[in-house]
Design an enzyme around this catalytic site. Structure first.
Site, PDB file in Angstrom:
ATOM      1  CG  LEU A  15       3.539  11.369  -4.411  1.00 24.54           C
ATOM      2  CD1 LEU A  15       4.291  11.476  -3.100  1.00 24.54           C
ATOM      3  CD2 LEU A  15       3.612  12.684  -5.168  1.00 24.54           C
ATOM      4  CB  SER A  42      -2.837   7.619  -5.209  1.00 20.54           C
ATOM      5  OG  SER A  42      -3.435   7.671  -6.474  1.00 20.54           O
ATOM      6  CG  HIS A 257       4.878   1.590  10.809  1.00 16.26           C
ATOM      7  ND1 HIS A 257       4.681   2.102  12.070  1.00 16.26           N
ATOM      8  CD2 HIS A 257       5.449   2.581  10.088  1.00 16.26           C
ATOM      9  CE1 HIS A 257       5.115   3.344  12.097  1.00 16.26           C
ATOM     10  NE2 HIS A 257       5.586   3.664  10.910  1.00 16.26           N
ATOM     11  NE  ARG A 273       7.734   4.687  16.629  1.00 15.59           N
ATOM     12  CZ  ARG A 273       8.407   4.067  15.669  1.00 15.59           C
ATOM     13  NH1 ARG A 273       9.582   3.550  15.923  1.00 15.59           N
ATOM     14  NH2 ARG A 273       7.911   3.965  14.460  1.00 15.59           N
TER      15      ARG A 273
HETATM   16  C1  LIG Z   1      -0.226   4.863   6.223  1.00 16.39           C
HETATM   17  C2  LIG Z   1       1.059   5.021   5.493  1.00 16.39           C
HETATM   18  C3  LIG Z   1       1.932   6.033   5.842  1.00 16.39           C
HETATM   19  C4  LIG Z   1       3.129   6.195   5.163  1.00 16.39           C
HETATM   20  N1  LIG Z   1       3.972   7.193   5.552  1.00 16.39           N
HETATM   21  C5  LIG Z   1       5.133   7.350   4.891  1.00 16.39           C
HETATM   22  C6  LIG Z   1       6.029   8.380   5.248  1.00 16.39           C
HETATM   23  O1  LIG Z   1       5.758   9.170   6.143  1.00 16.39           O
HETATM   24  N2  LIG Z   1       7.160   8.523   4.562  1.00 16.39           N
HETATM   25  C7  LIG Z   1       7.462   7.694   3.532  1.00 16.39           C
HETATM   26  O2  LIG Z   1       8.505   7.865   2.942  1.00 16.39           O
HETATM   27  N3  LIG Z   1       6.648   6.706   3.167  1.00 16.39           N
HETATM   28  C8  LIG Z   1       5.490   6.509   3.825  1.00 16.39           C
HETATM   29  N4  LIG Z   1       4.651   5.500   3.450  1.00 16.39           N
HETATM   30  C9  LIG Z   1       4.941   4.726   2.261  1.00 16.39           C
HETATM   31  C10 LIG Z   1       4.608   5.510   1.028  1.00 16.39           C
HETATM   32  O3  LIG Z   1       3.495   6.330   1.272  1.00 16.39           O
HETATM   33  C11 LIG Z   1       4.252   4.652  -0.156  1.00 16.39           C
HETATM   34  O4  LIG Z   1       5.172   3.672  -0.309  1.00 16.39           O
HETATM   35  C12 LIG Z   1       4.244   5.480  -1.426  1.00 16.39           C
HETATM   36  O5  LIG Z   1       3.390   6.564  -1.274  1.00 16.39           O
HETATM   37  C13 LIG Z   1       3.826   4.686  -2.613  1.00 16.39           C
HETATM   38  O6  LIG Z   1       3.632   5.564  -3.712  1.00 16.39           O
HETATM   39  P1  LIG Z   1       3.352   5.014  -5.134  1.00 16.39           P
HETATM   40  O7  LIG Z   1       3.292   6.156  -6.036  1.00 16.39           O
HETATM   41  O8  LIG Z   1       4.330   3.961  -5.440  1.00 16.39           O
HETATM   42  O9  LIG Z   1       1.953   4.297  -5.036  1.00 16.39           O
HETATM   43  P2  LIG Z   1       0.520   4.806  -4.550  1.00 16.39           P
HETATM   44  O10 LIG Z   1       0.549   6.180  -4.074  1.00 16.39           O
HETATM   45  O11 LIG Z   1      -0.008   3.762  -3.667  1.00 16.39           O
HETATM   46  O12 LIG Z   1      -0.293   4.834  -5.883  1.00 16.39           O
HETATM   47  C14 LIG Z   1      -0.703   3.670  -6.534  1.00 16.39           C
HETATM   48  C15 LIG Z   1      -1.542   4.076  -7.699  1.00 16.39           C
HETATM   49  O13 LIG Z   1      -1.762   2.960  -8.515  1.00 16.39           O
HETATM   50  C16 LIG Z   1      -3.113   2.853  -8.829  1.00 16.39           C
HETATM   51  N5  LIG Z   1      -3.372   1.453  -9.119  1.00 16.39           N
HETATM   52  C17 LIG Z   1      -3.122   0.378  -8.353  1.00 16.39           C
HETATM   53  N6  LIG Z   1      -3.471  -0.736  -8.997  1.00 16.39           N
HETATM   54  C18 LIG Z   1      -3.953  -0.349 -10.197  1.00 16.39           C
HETATM   55  C19 LIG Z   1      -4.482  -1.037 -11.306  1.00 16.39           C
HETATM   56  N7  LIG Z   1      -4.584  -2.355 -11.325  1.00 16.39           N
HETATM   57  N8  LIG Z   1      -4.902  -0.325 -12.383  1.00 16.39           N
HETATM   58  C20 LIG Z   1      -4.829   1.019 -12.382  1.00 16.39           C
HETATM   59  N9  LIG Z   1      -4.315   1.720 -11.362  1.00 16.39           N
HETATM   60  C21 LIG Z   1      -3.892   1.043 -10.279  1.00 16.39           C
HETATM   61  C22 LIG Z   1      -3.805   3.419  -7.647  1.00 16.39           C
HETATM   62  O14 LIG Z   1      -5.107   3.841  -7.968  1.00 16.39           O
HETATM   63  C23 LIG Z   1      -2.906   4.584  -7.328  1.00 16.39           C
HETATM   64  O15 LIG Z   1      -3.216   5.675  -8.129  1.00 16.39           O
HETATM   65  C24 LIG Z   1       3.460   5.316   4.124  1.00 16.39           C
HETATM   66  C25 LIG Z   1       2.582   4.311   3.771  1.00 16.39           C
HETATM   67  C26 LIG Z   1       1.409   4.137   4.463  1.00 16.39           C
HETATM   68  C27 LIG Z   1       0.536   2.979   4.130  1.00 16.39           C
END
Ligand SMILES: Cc1cc2nc3c(=O)[nH]c(=O)nc-3n(C[C@H](O)[C@H](O)[C@H](O)COP(=O)(O)OP(=O)(O)OC[C@H]3O[C@@H](n4cnc5c(N)ncnc54)[C@H](O)[C@@H]3O)c2cc1C
Ligand code: HEM
Ligand code: HEM
Ligand code: SF4
Ligand code: F3S
Ligand code: FES
Lengths: 614, 245, 218
Positions: A15, A42, A257, A273
């Site tokens: 995102l 992702s 968590h 919860r």
């Molecule tokens: C099970 C779970 C449930 C969650 N629920 C919630 C919730 O309800 N509410 C909330 O606010 N937060 C929640 N979180 C936290 C939240 O989802 C994440 O912190 C957030 O989505 C991270 O988004 P991001 O875009 O930073 O990374 P991500 O969505 O993790 O995307 C990372 C991207 O980087 C890419 N990438 C990684 N390394 C490399 C590399 N070396 N080279 C190229 N590409 C790479 C991956 O392929 C991916 O596309 C939850 C987390 C988990 C684990």
């Protein structure tokens, strides 16, 4: 090796990355996102619960506004956050939710009229207002004063990521999936892009960009038990820390968590919860209200996880083949609610545990979940140390979470920060002339080829990468978990240093041809151990307890000496320890450190006159 | 005494000139609550580090781990070995381009699908930061989400006989995507516009009603009903256009 | 990254929609005909006079003379329409067979049954229609004579189950393809359809036996 030029390179198509990419593309820049997996896989898609924004549409969120959200966030962070950033975030979040609605997110909406809800196992009645009908509604999450979490059933991250990726497709953002960044191209001052390895063919690509953004998510996989996806292994962080000039902020701040299921560590949402589910102990009795009379199960995650661990230590855990756990009880919410609003939870329980949550208890325990720490940036998302390098999302330490992030604040952060940082990147690209130095590109590429050759040939040794990884994970698990002590952390640092030496002698057992998975693991192992050391060493040095960082030997939050952010550098690649520096946690202070209202603990206030100890 | 599981796994590394497509056998002792995710990782870590397969969320929600498990496309991560016989055959998903062993390239296929279906909201409204969000009935939101739950695992496409004999057939997942936008009041495309995309033998009229898509979809999307709905809708549009010329 | 993702939406063809309608309607028409046909032929079980009466009715109104060839036309139309979906290249056939074997999926197999039976019906149905329609009027006696010859008995013993299977599956398929059968009713409908198919085969078989033992001298 193929070289690909683009205005903006985003490492990560979750995102945060895609939201920023939209801004860049909209402004007319060619934009490429790299991702290990197709964008929609992702890890953002795994977020079930929802995202916080003070819209105040639902009756239980009445009177909500960014000020209240800001206050909750700062308290949640245990005053570890940058308040200017938290303010920026809280103000922007409602607009971003509406933007998402405009793009197509099927938010759940306010349905006027009376309905029942549960809190602490008891039933109450509420009435939604007629004039709010059809506006974005919200549910309750831990650590918030109001119901503020916008949601799409229990697939919020999924629905939002699909929508944002749709917009990316529409705006012409290219996503190069199955492509993993393994090194940054930089000259110590400016970042020029990254070297990436194709996970289709094993080929190397040089991506040259005016601005590079790291939005690679969390790195929970350096722990053995985590709710994170298998790709959340910090590979992009390893590329960043190898620059030696970009620091990682607050790496010791790791969130656990309360409700990872046992044994597979899959998360069941806090929404359980929030919707009225309760935690039970071995006697099937509630206990959270004894520790936290006011918030009970809905105190912030650090607090709930801590009390759960405490309660198990007191002998109230349920013994199982996979260690001790507690129970999550959602039975009283009823079949309709569980198979409707909590369907994902229902499916996880039935297909991974063989348990029917309508009639049975769910085994849970605190599990590594979120990395508050990450690539340190300023409020524009510009990384410290290198021009042209940006970061947002879980990968970064923009720092609105401090030492504990609130449920629902991370997903919201990804889009809010993605939007803000995306616009800053546009400004940067428009206002800066970037001169690419082809010598540096060639040298970086050659160094990476060399690295691969050594691993394939076993020139540095024949250490098994999977064994090294397991030892790293276990060391962290043992020493840098929910409760920490000087002794445990020191032992953790010592064993990680030994692991680091072994990581430097890893060699492949296979031929390394094509999208070889062993090579992918080997390329990142040394960097991962360095990340682990940043966590352990940072935690060892921080002689206080704050948010998720709990020192049993220093139980008080120490605002006098430790209202600071740790900056961890890996200055020379051959170093055996990170170099730690500190900066004030926040320059702007809207809310001075005080009582969080939950998770009672001693506080050494900034006014206490004694000097810094230890 | 736990079972000894025998895995027959398809092996081929197209990047390696020395590699030819074949099946490899691995034997593994079954453990409690073992899933194919656990089993395959153990095989990779303990027996053959070059084995390629894809996992991401390992929780049945990202769609990365689609493969053919004893003949049926499904998600490996939420397949428990307990539910399988002692001999387990694993093949990569057909239709998609093979990356190696059990790993296929779904990303490229799906990107092309987004472009074909123009998988985004078409609207001439401009977002106003200062305005309230447009209201929407909660039931409408929920029915959109019902179709938005697809995780793009590709199982429905791999299971579809039509998709296998006709490369240009869009598959249930793409048709379902159109259905999702069709019921979204925010999308201003008309039925005629949708007809332009799926009103042909590559689209809804190519579907032969084999229903394997419906039967394998791990997220239980209402594909059968959705396809029926679209065929009626597009069938009527075809007749309408006939009269309107 | 070999597949080029041109922004080419599936090219729209109004024709495809109409052809699909016609495929369904031709199939539905043939189903109706087969039911009517069954009524005609099976009436012999009750009494050859009934059959003669019904046949006579068709003759007298001219429905057999005109309707017969029309049915033949419908038959061919349906064949041409449905055959668009069949893989005529060897590779395609191999794929679909190996696919069905791999999947062990009921509805996919049903389609193969439908496609294979179609080919045989095309051949045998045409012969049958030619024989009957060039030897009007239809009488129970003529039919009995043919069948007692032995060849036609065997012929029908093959054509009958294939036709009924094809018709039964076709009926079910129209239901699911056009959404008349929803997912929750699919299992029930399939069961009923199987029962119906079986019933028709049994009735047809009974009719054949009746022809076999009908005394022609009557
Ligand atoms: C099970 C779970 C449930 C969650 N629920 C919630 C919730 O309800 N509410 C909330 O606010 N937060 C929640 N979180 C936290 C939240 O989802 C994440 O912190 C957030 O989505 C991270 O988004 P991001 O875009 O930073 O990374 P991500 O969505 O993790 O995307 C990372 C991207 O980087 C890419 N990438 C990684 N390394 C490399 C590399 N070396 N080279 C190229 N590409 C790479 C991956 O392929 C991916 O596309 C939850 C987390 C988990 C684990
Ligand atoms: C009396 C004879 C026949 C009857 C009653 C009949 C009936 C039907 C019906 C009802 C369908 C379903 C239509 C649809 O799915 O839209 C169908 C499909 C089909 N028929 Fe026939 N049919 C007959 C003869 C034939 C013949 C001679 C062929 C020759 C090839 C044929 C080939 C097919 C095929 C291939 C299909 C599947 C088409 C698809 O699923 O799209 N049928 N038939
Ligand atoms: C207008 C066209 C048709 C006419 C007038 C017709 C007439 C008849 C008659 C008179 C019989 C009795 C046996 C005999 O005389 O040989 C018969 C039997 C039969 N016909 Fe036809 N028929 C027609 C089309 C078809 C078609 C299209 C099919 C299927 C593809 C078909 C399948 C059969 C079968 C299977 C039997 C014997 C089984 C039974 O007892 O039901 N017929 N038909
Ligand atoms: S419709 Fe179902 S089977 Fe098809 S891609 Fe989506 S989730 Fe997978
Ligand atoms: S399997 Fe294929 S033919 Fe249609 S019903 Fe499903 S898309
Ligand atoms: S790994 Fe995500 S669905 Fe199986």
């Amino acid at each position: 090796m193929q070289t690909i030029y683009t205005d903006v390179l985003v490492i990560g198509a979750g995102l945060a990355g895609e939201r920023a990419a939209i801004e860049a593309a909209q402004a007319g820049n060619s934009t490429i996102c790299l991702s290990i997996v197709p964008a929609r896989r992702s890890h953002s898609s795994a977020a079930q619960g929802g995202m916080q924004a003070a819209l105040g549409n639902s009756c239980m969120g009445d009177g909500d506004c960014p000020d209240v959200h800001f206050e909750d966030t700062v308290k949640g962070s245990d005053w570890g956050c940058d308040q200017e950033v938290a303010r920026l975030f809280a103000d922007r979040a409602p607009i971003e939710m509406r933007q998402l609605a405009h793009w197509g997110v099927p938010w759940n909406r306010v349905v006027p009229g009376k309905s029942n809800y549960f809190k602490g196992g008891q039933q109450f009645e509420k009435e939604e207002r007629e004039d709010k009908a059809g506006l974005i509604t919200s549910r309750a999450f831990g650590g918030t004063a109001k119901r503020r979490t916008c949601y799409v059933s229990d697939g919020t991250g999924h629905a939002v990521l699909f929508t944002v990726d749709n917009v990316c497709a529409q705006k012409g953002v290219e996503v190069h999936d199955k492509t993993e960044a393994i090194a940054l191209i930089h000259d110590g001052e400016t970042c020029f892009g990254a070297i990436a390895r194709s996970l289709r063919t094993g080929e190397l690509f040089a991506y040259i960009a005016k601005a590079t953004m790291v939005a690679s998510g969390g790195f929970g996989r350096i722990y053995p038990n985590t709710t994170n996806a298998v790709i959340c292994d910090g590979s992009a962080h390893t590329a960043v820390l190898e620059t030696g000039v970009v620091p990682m902020g607050n790496m010791e701040a790791v969130q656990f968590h309360p409700t990872g299921i046992v044994p597979t560590d899959i998360l069941v949402t806090e929404g359980c919860r929030g919707d009225g589910g309760t935690l039970l102990d071995v006697n099937e009795e509630r206990f959270m209200h004894k520790y936290e009379p006011e918030k009970a199960e809905l105190a912030s995650r650090d607090v709930v996880s801590r009390w759960m661990t405490h309660h198990m230590r007191e002998g109230f855990g349920v013994k199982s083949a996979y260690g001790e756990h507690l129970w999550l009880d959602i039975r009283h919410l009823g079949e309709k609610h569980i198979t409707g609003k909590l369907r994902e939870v229902y499916e996880i329980c039935t297909s991974f545990l063989g348990i029917d949550p309508i009639h049975q208890l769910i085994p849970v325990r605190p599990t590594q979940h979120y990395s508050m720490g990450g690539i340190r940036t300023d409020k524009d998302g510009a990384a410290y140390g290198l021009k042209g390098l940006f970061s947002a999302g879980e990968a970064s330490c923009w720092d609105m979470h401090g030492f504990n992030r609130l449920g629902g604040n991370s997903l919201a952060e990804t889009v809010v920060a993605g939007g803000i940082v995306g616009r800053k990147i546009v400004e940067y690209v428009e206002g800066t002339e970037v001169l690419f130095n082809s010598r540096i590109i060639d040298e970086t590429a050659a160094a990476q080829k060399e690295r691969i050759d050594s691993l394939v040939s076993g020139r540095n040794g024949k250490e098994n990468v999977y064994k090294v990884r397991a030892d790293m994970q276990n060391a962290l698990h043992k020493g840098a978990n929910i409760f920490r002590t000087e002794e445990g952390l020191q032992e953790c640092v010592d064993s990680l240093q030994k692991v680091l030496e072994r990581a430097r002698t890893v060699g492949l057992r296979t031929n390394g041809i094509g999208a070889n998975p062993e090579l992918a693991a080997a390329l990142k192992i040394e960097g991962q151990v360095k990340l682990a050391l940043m966590i352990a060493y940072g935690a060892l040095q921080r002689t206080e307890s704050r948010g998720s960082h709990n020192r049993e030997d220093y139980p008080a939050r120490n605002d006098r000496d430790w209202l600071v952010r740790t900056l961890a550098y890996w200055k020379n690649t051959d170093d055996m320890l990170p170099t730690l520096e500190y900066e004030p946690a926040t320059k702007t202070v809207e809310i001075p450190p005080g009582d969080r209202g939950y998770g009672k603990m001693a506080v050494i206030s900034a006014d206490d006159s004694e000097g810094k100890e230890g | 005494m736990s079972r000894l599981l025998k895995f027959n796994i398809f092996r081929y590394n197209p990047q390696d000139e020395a590699s030819v497509p074949h099946m490899d056998e691995f034997v593994l002792e079954e453990t409690d609550a073992m899933t194919l995710f656990i089993a395959l990782n153990r095989i990779r870590e303990e027996q053959d580090a070059s084995l390629q397969f894809d996992f991401c969320c390992r929780a049945g929600i990202c769609g990365a781990c689609g493969m053919v498990i004893n003949g049926r496309p499904g998600l490996a991560c939420h397949t428990k070995t307990r539910d399988l016989p002692g001999e387990i055959t694993l093949l990569p998903l057909p239709v998609f381009k093979l990356v190696g062993d059990l790993s296929v390239d779904t990303g490229t296929w799906f990107r092309e699908m987004y472009n074909k279906t123009e998988s985004w909201i078409h609207t001439n409204k401009v977002f106003d930061e200062n305005a309230l969000e447009e209201r929407m009935d909660n039931d409408v939101a929920e029915s959109i989400y019902e179709l938005d739950r697809c995780i793009e695992c590709g199982c429905c496409v791999s299971a579809c006989g039509t998709a296998r004999i006709r490369e240009d057939f869009m598959g249930a997942v793409a048709l379902n995507r159109i259905g999702r936008f069709l019921i979204d009041p925010r999308d201003q495309r008309t039925e005629r516009d949708y007809y332009e995309i799926i009103g042909n033998d590559m689209g809804i009229f190519g579907c032969m009603g084999l229903l394997a898509c419906e039967d394998v979809c791990p997220k239980h999307l209402p594909l059968q009903n959705q396809l029926g709905f679209l065929r009626r809708k597009m069938g009527i549009t075809a007749i309408k256009t006939l009269f309107k010329g | 990254m070999s597949i080029d993702s041109g922004v080419l939406p599936g090219k729209s063809s109004r024709l495809d929609g109409l052809l699909d309608w016609m495929q369904m309607l031709s199939g539905a028409g043939l189903i109706l005909f087969m039911w009517a046909h069954m009524l005609l032929v099976a009436s012999v079980i009750v009494s050859p006079d009934w059959m003669n009466a019904i046949a006579h009715f068709f003759e007298a109104t001219g429905m057999a003379q005109v309707g017969g060839p029309l049915i033949f036309l419908l038959f061919l139309t349906h064949f041409f329409l449905a055959a668009r979906k069949l893989p005529f290249r060897l590779e395609g056939q191999k794929t679909i067979w190996s696919h069905a074997k791999m999947m062990r999926h009921g509805d996919t197999w049903l389609w193969i049954v439908q496609a294979v039976s179609a080919m045989i019906i095309l051949l045998m149905g045409s012969i049958h229609m030619w024989v009957v329609l060039t030897d009007l009027p239809i009488t129970a006696a003529k039919s009995a004579a043919r069948i007692q010859g032995g060849f036609w008995f065997v012929f029908y013993m093959i054509l009958l189950p294939l036709t009924e299977l094809h018709v039964g599956i076709g009926f079910y398929r129209i239901g699911v393809k056009w959404g008349f059968i929803t997912d929750d009713r699919r299992g029930m409908f399939k069961k009923r359809e199987n029962f119906l198919t079986l019933a028709f085969i049994v009735i047809g078989f009974a009719a054949l036996l009746r022809f076999m033992f009908l005394s022609i001298a009557q």
